[in-house]
Design a protein around this motif. Structure first.
Motif, PDB file in Angstrom:
ATOM      1  N   ASN A 187     -24.086  37.304 -17.792  1.00  0.00           N
ATOM      2  CA  ASN A 187     -23.523  35.975 -18.217  1.00  0.00           C
ATOM      3  C   ASN A 187     -22.574  34.940 -17.343  1.00  0.00           C
ATOM      4  O   ASN A 187     -22.848  34.034 -17.314  1.00  0.00           O
ATOM      5  CB  ASN A 187     -22.296  36.816 -19.484  1.00  0.00           C
ATOM      6  N   ILE A 188     -21.595  35.847 -16.182  1.00  0.00           N
ATOM      7  CA  ILE A 188     -21.241  35.233 -14.936  1.00  0.00           C
ATOM      8  C   ILE A 188     -22.810  34.096 -14.255  1.00  0.00           C
ATOM      9  O   ILE A 188     -22.086  33.489 -14.169  1.00  0.00           O
ATOM     10  CB  ILE A 188     -20.785  36.145 -14.265  1.00  0.00           C
ATOM     11  N   LEU A 189     -24.014  35.139 -13.560  1.00  0.00           N
ATOM     12  CA  LEU A 189     -25.065  34.542 -13.874  1.00  0.00           C
ATOM     13  C   LEU A 189     -25.442  33.092 -14.624  1.00  0.00           C
ATOM     14  O   LEU A 189     -25.178  31.916 -14.045  1.00  0.00           O
ATOM     15  CB  LEU A 189     -26.664  35.226 -13.924  1.00  0.00           C
ATOM     16  N   GLY A 235     -25.564  29.546 -13.519  1.00  0.00           N
ATOM     17  CA  GLY A 235     -26.232  28.493 -13.875  1.00  0.00           C
ATOM     18  C   GLY A 235     -25.938  27.613 -14.390  1.00  0.00           C
ATOM     19  O   GLY A 235     -26.280  25.389 -14.140  1.00  0.00           O
ATOM     20  N   VAL A 236     -25.978  27.346 -15.644  1.00  0.00           N
ATOM     21  CA  VAL A 236     -25.356  25.888 -16.474  1.00  0.00           C
ATOM     22  C   VAL A 236     -24.723  24.796 -15.994  1.00  0.00           C
ATOM     23  O   VAL A 236     -24.615  23.900 -16.274  1.00  0.00           O
ATOM     24  CB  VAL A 236     -24.805  26.554 -17.548  1.00  0.00           C
ATOM     25  N   GLY A 237     -23.179  25.949 -15.164  1.00  0.00           N
ATOM     26  CA  GLY A 237     -22.223  24.628 -14.655  1.00  0.00           C
ATOM     27  C   GLY A 237     -23.121  23.946 -13.672  1.00  0.00           C
ATOM     28  O   GLY A 237     -22.902  22.659 -13.537  1.00  0.00           O
ATOM     29  N   ILE A 238     -24.224  24.869 -12.863  1.00  0.00           N
ATOM     30  CA  ILE A 238     -24.354  23.891 -11.451  1.00  0.00           C
ATOM     31  C   ILE A 238     -25.993  23.217 -12.320  1.00  0.00           C
ATOM     32  O   ILE A 238     -25.471  21.792 -11.671  1.00  0.00           O
ATOM     33  CB  ILE A 238     -25.210  24.696 -10.430  1.00  0.00           C
ATOM     34  N   LEU A 298     -25.184  20.914 -14.747  1.00  0.00           N
ATOM     35  CA  LEU A 298     -24.106  19.997 -15.042  1.00  0.00           C
ATOM     36  C   LEU A 298     -23.599  19.225 -13.782  1.00  0.00           C
ATOM     37  O   LEU A 298     -23.447  18.053 -14.667  1.00  0.00           O
ATOM     38  CB  LEU A 298     -22.921  20.831 -16.044  1.00  0.00           C
ATOM     39  N   VAL A 299     -23.518  19.858 -12.955  1.00  0.00           N
ATOM     40  CA  VAL A 299     -22.823  19.152 -11.842  1.00  0.00           C
ATOM     41  C   VAL A 299     -23.769  18.340 -10.562  1.00  0.00           C
ATOM     42  O   VAL A 299     -23.377  17.708 -10.352  1.00  0.00           O
ATOM     43  CB  VAL A 299     -21.967  20.283 -10.677  1.00  0.00           C
ATOM     44  N   ILE A 300     -24.791  19.224 -10.959  1.00  0.00           N
ATOM     45  CA  ILE A 300     -26.288  18.217 -10.205  1.00  0.00           C
ATOM     46  C   ILE A 300     -25.938  17.539  -9.534  1.00  0.00           C
ATOM     47  O   ILE A 300     -26.153  16.456  -8.791  1.00  0.00           O
ATOM     48  CB  ILE A 300     -27.804  18.843  -9.775  1.00  0.00           C
ATOM     49  N   PRO A 301     -26.401  16.269 -11.340  1.00  0.00           N
ATOM     50  CA  PRO A 301     -26.504  15.245 -11.192  1.00  0.00           C
ATOM     51  C   PRO A 301     -25.737  14.036 -10.552  1.00  0.00           C
ATOM     52  O   PRO A 301     -25.551  12.796  -9.957  1.00  0.00           O
ATOM     53  CB  PRO A 301     -27.051  15.044 -12.337  1.00  0.00           C
ATOM     54  N   LEU A 302     -23.869  14.968 -10.471  1.00  0.00           N
ATOM     55  CA  LEU A 302     -23.237  14.173 -10.068  1.00  0.00           C
ATOM     56  C   LEU A 302     -23.494  13.442  -8.748  1.00  0.00           C
ATOM     57  O   LEU A 302     -23.053  12.939  -8.166  1.00  0.00           O
ATOM     58  CB  LEU A 302     -21.968  14.759 -10.695  1.00  0.00           C
ATOM     59  N   ILE A 303     -23.698  15.024  -8.402  1.00  0.00           N
ATOM     60  CA  ILE A 303     -23.899  15.000  -6.430  1.00  0.00           C
ATOM     61  C   ILE A 303     -24.705  14.287  -5.616  1.00  0.00           C
ATOM     62  O   ILE A 303     -24.360  13.999  -5.045  1.00  0.00           O
ATOM     63  CB  ILE A 303     -24.224  16.442  -5.478  1.00  0.00           C
ATOM     64  N   PHE A 304     -26.107  14.373  -6.499  1.00  0.00           N
ATOM     65  CA  PHE A 304     -27.351  13.156  -6.582  1.00  0.00           C
ATOM     66  C   PHE A 304     -27.212  12.545  -6.902  1.00  0.00           C
ATOM     67  O   PHE A 304     -28.298  11.327  -7.198  1.00  0.00           O
ATOM     68  CB  PHE A 304     -28.832  14.601  -6.788  1.00  0.00           C
ATOM     69  N   LYS A 305     -26.180  11.459  -7.366  1.00  0.00           N
ATOM     70  CA  LYS A 305     -26.374  10.397  -8.248  1.00  0.00           C
ATOM     71  C   LYS A 305     -26.687   9.324  -7.895  1.00  0.00           C
ATOM     72  O   LYS A 305     -27.679   8.500  -8.179  1.00  0.00           O
ATOM     73  CB  LYS A 305     -24.740  10.331  -8.386  1.00  0.00           C
ATOM     74  N   ILE A 364     -30.305  15.358 -21.528  1.00  0.00           N
ATOM     75  CA  ILE A 364     -31.247  15.394 -23.151  1.00  0.00           C
ATOM     76  C   ILE A 364     -31.813  16.374 -23.335  1.00  0.00           C
ATOM     77  O   ILE A 364     -31.799  17.498 -23.533  1.00  0.00           O
ATOM     78  CB  ILE A 364     -31.340  14.197 -23.253  1.00  0.00           C
ATOM     79  N   MET A 365     -32.480  16.331 -21.599  1.00  0.00           N
ATOM     80  CA  MET A 365     -33.140  17.780 -21.374  1.00  0.00           C
ATOM     81  C   MET A 365     -32.504  18.879 -21.176  1.00  0.00           C
ATOM     82  O   MET A 365     -33.493  20.503 -21.430  1.00  0.00           O
ATOM     83  CB  MET A 365     -34.119  17.647 -19.844  1.00  0.00           C
ATOM     84  N   LEU A 366     -31.858  19.169 -20.886  1.00  0.00           N
ATOM     85  CA  LEU A 366     -30.897  20.189 -20.505  1.00  0.00           C
ATOM     86  C   LEU A 366     -30.081  20.881 -22.071  1.00  0.00           C
ATOM     87  O   LEU A 366     -30.508  22.198 -21.564  1.00  0.00           O
ATOM     88  CB  LEU A 366     -29.349  19.956 -19.557  1.00  0.00           C
TER      89      LEU A 366
END
Lengths: 341, 287
Positions: A11-13, A17-20, A22-29, A169-171
């Motif tokens: 579950n941690i994994l 994964g879901v956390g990453i 969610l956050v990735i687009p904000l990094i690569f904005k 939406i895809m996520l």
């Protein structure tokens, strides 16, 4: 809920994964190109996870993903272009139309006990047939692209200036499809599908209606492909018969197989790893020689299929198990410390 | 109306003989080794490109190129067998699918890298021109290709029934265990079978190049056509293969002349599906 039980390595994994994701687009904005690539990766992950239901669980080698995807895209696109019906409704209708086609093909196919190789071939041919049909049907398809209008509200016509909304939406859809996978896997349908994937005749003798089980699996799979097709059309902003792509359908089946047939997260994991890798290759090698990245990609697919025939999911499982025993030992060790003191 | 139909049937019969030849390669590999080669159509595509390369480098006629391309494809078949196919024999069925589809992507992108995306064609063959019979025209190159195809299939039937290598192949297909006890090394036999299947596509590719061009995605069509012929013919009957090839060729040709050139595969798909539903063993199959 037991907090300790919830925080096991698996579950941690998943949460990680879901956390990453969610956050990735904000990094690569800044990078729209990167956003499109990640949306594409999610698209493949969704399709491969949907394929897992018919291919991984029911053992039917379906190669028609793009037929359902394209049909969903054309339904959504045509509804928006002709009657200004929002893709939110259009993609549901697209999913239903795709399911209808799947039932029309699947009912006699399963009824006449067409399976294995011949099922794979007929589903692969379906993609080619849909492409020629839509190539000839000029009102809806035809050789030139039909563009989707931008409209007044981007949320109504689902046409955004950047790819971030599509990504989310895809996520969401990916998470839903994975949950559907999980739900089916541990339902009566899932057990009969897994059993008939192993030995169809034996399952029939035990009183499971294999035809209706397979039809249900096919219906769910084709519905998901059709819905995703609607978003696919919105992302690209046009519909074209090239959406009926045999190579793409085959690639999705391969991702399902390489991921580990029947494992819930396997195909999605394979899609994320392999498609990201493919796109990185395309970005770095694509400018030098057209087709080189696909050749490298194909070699990797072959090597994985040959040397890890059960897919990459069992490898991950082994890793998780190791982590789990380590985890347990760690907590036990602590308890032992407490007792001894 | 009648004339269009007759013309369509004539063209269809000639094309059908070549389709039978293309399907022969697949039939041998699938019938004897029970190997599903999804890349078969792309073997034809590769053969056509090799014919193009040989034909344009040496200024040879397309129909002469198999003299060089057939040994090349034989070699390619042996390499492919030992490198890939041999390792999938004891695996799950889906592994074979994944590997041959991977091979398909590899061949397609290799063709794209080497020869680029635009279609390639050779000079018109020396056998160009038409034969005029009444109101109907027969392209000489197609007639020639059809006759060569039929002769080759007949020769193959002789090879399979009368020679030791051919009998070893059929024995291996009937009962692998018993055949190994009789001294048939199945790795070698299978490698030979696969290589023969792949060099047949070289012959077919050379013949097709005498009247057609080739492009990297052309393999899809040949793959679908040959599976349709095989489904219709069933396994183990070479005359059946010819009849099935001709049926597929005629159906394709009539769809093109009466309906729409873009719909050429629709009729083929229709018979393919109907055969799968109604007669999964094929019309002439023994199993």
């Amino acid at each position: 809920m037991n907090v300790k039980k919830f925080f096991n390595p698996r579950n941690i994994l998943i949460l990680f994964g879901v956390g990453i994701a969610l956050v990735i687009p904000l990094i690569f904005k800044a990078g729209q190109y990167t956003m499109l690539l990640m949306t594409t990766v999610l698209l493949y992950a969704i399709l491969a996870s949907a394929w897992n239901i018919i291919g991984g669980m029911a053992g039917q080698l379906d190669l028609a993903a793009a037929a359902y995807l394209g049909l969903g895209a054309f339904t959504t696109g045509t509804l928006l272009i002709r009657w200004n019906i929002t893709p939110w409704v259009g993609m549901i209708i697209g999913g239903l139309v795709a399911t209808l086609l799947a039932m029309l093909i699947g009912f006699p196919l399963f009824g006449f006990k067409v399976k294995e190789l011949w099922y794979a071939l007929s589903s692969s041919a379906l993609v080619v047939v849909m492409q020629s049909l839509f190539m000839m049907w000029n009102e809806v398809g035809g050789p030139t692209e039909k563009y989707l209008p931008v409209g007044t509200s981007p949320w109504y016509s689902l046409r955004f200036n950047d790819y971030m909304p599509y990504y989310y939406i895809m996520l969401i859809i990916l998470v839903v499809v994975l949950l559907v996978n999980r739900w089916i896997r541990y339902s009566k349908l899932g057990y009969s599908l897994l059993a008939l994937g192993e030995d169809e005749d034996a399952v029939e003798v035990l009183g499971v209606n294999s035809q209706s089980s397979k039809l249900k699996a096919l219906a769910i799979y084709s519905f998901i492909c059709g819905v995703v097709g609607g978003i696919f059309a919105s992302i690209y902003g046009y519909v074209h018969p090239a959406f009926f792509d045999t190579s793409m359908s085959m690639e999705i089946a391969i991702l399902g197989i390489v991921g580990g047939m029947g494992f819930i997260y396997g195909p999605a994991l394979a899609a994320i790893v392999m498609v990201s890798f493919r796109e990185v290759l395309r970005a770095s090698l694509g400018s030098q020689l057209a087709g080189l990245y696909l050749a490298v990609y194909a070699i990797i697919l072959i090597v994985v299929a040959l040397y890890q025939p059960r897919g990459i999911a069992p490898l991950v499982e082994r890793g998780i198990k190791k982590a789990q025993t380590y985890f347990v030992e760690l907590t036990r060790g602590r308890r032992a410390d407490i007792k001894s003191s | 109306m009648f004339e269009t139909a007759t013309q369509g049937i004539i063209t269809g019969i000639l094309m059908g003989a070549i389709y039978a030849l293309i399907a022969l390669g697949l039939s041998i590999v699938f019938g004897i080794m029970n190997v599903t080669n999804f890349a078969h159509g792309d073997f034809v595509m590769l053969s056509m490109y090799l014919s193009f390369a040989v034909g344009s480098a040496l200024a040879w006629d397309a129909v002469a190129t198999p003299l060089i391309t057939a040994p090349l494809m034989f070699l390619f078949g042996i390499i492919t067998y030992y490198l890939l196919i041999d390792r999938t024999l004891r695996q799950m069925y889906v592994v074979q699918l994944a590997v041959t589809v991977g091979l398909q992507i590899l061949m397609r992108s290799a063709a794209l890298i080497i020869w680029q995306a635009q279609p390639r064609a050779l000079q018109y063959s020396f056998i160009q021109g038409n034969i005029q019979i009444g109101d109907f025209q027969i392209l000489t190159s197609r007639l020639f290709s059809a006759v060569v195809s039929l002769i080759f299939i007949a020769g193959m039937a002789y090879f399979m029934n009368k020679t030791w290598a051919g009998r070893a192949m059929r024995a291996a297909s009937d009962d692998l265990g018993a055949a190994s006890l009789m001294g048939v090394n199945y790795h070698k036999t299978y490698a030979l079978t696969f290589a023969i299947g792949s060099s047949i596509t070289a012959l077919a590719g050379g013949l097709v190049m005498s009247f057609q061009q080739t492009d990297p995605v052309g393999g899809i069509r040949f793959g679908l056509l040959s599976w349709a012929v095989l489904a219709l013919a069933g396994l183990g009957s070479l005359p059946g293969l010819i009849v099935a090839g001709i049926i597929v060729g005629v159906v394709e040709s009539l769809t093109v002349s009466f309906f729409d050139p873009r719909s050429r595969l629709l009729g083929v798909y229709a018979i393919f599906i109907l055969v799968l539903w109604l007669r999964p063993r094929g019309l002439f199959g023994r199993r």
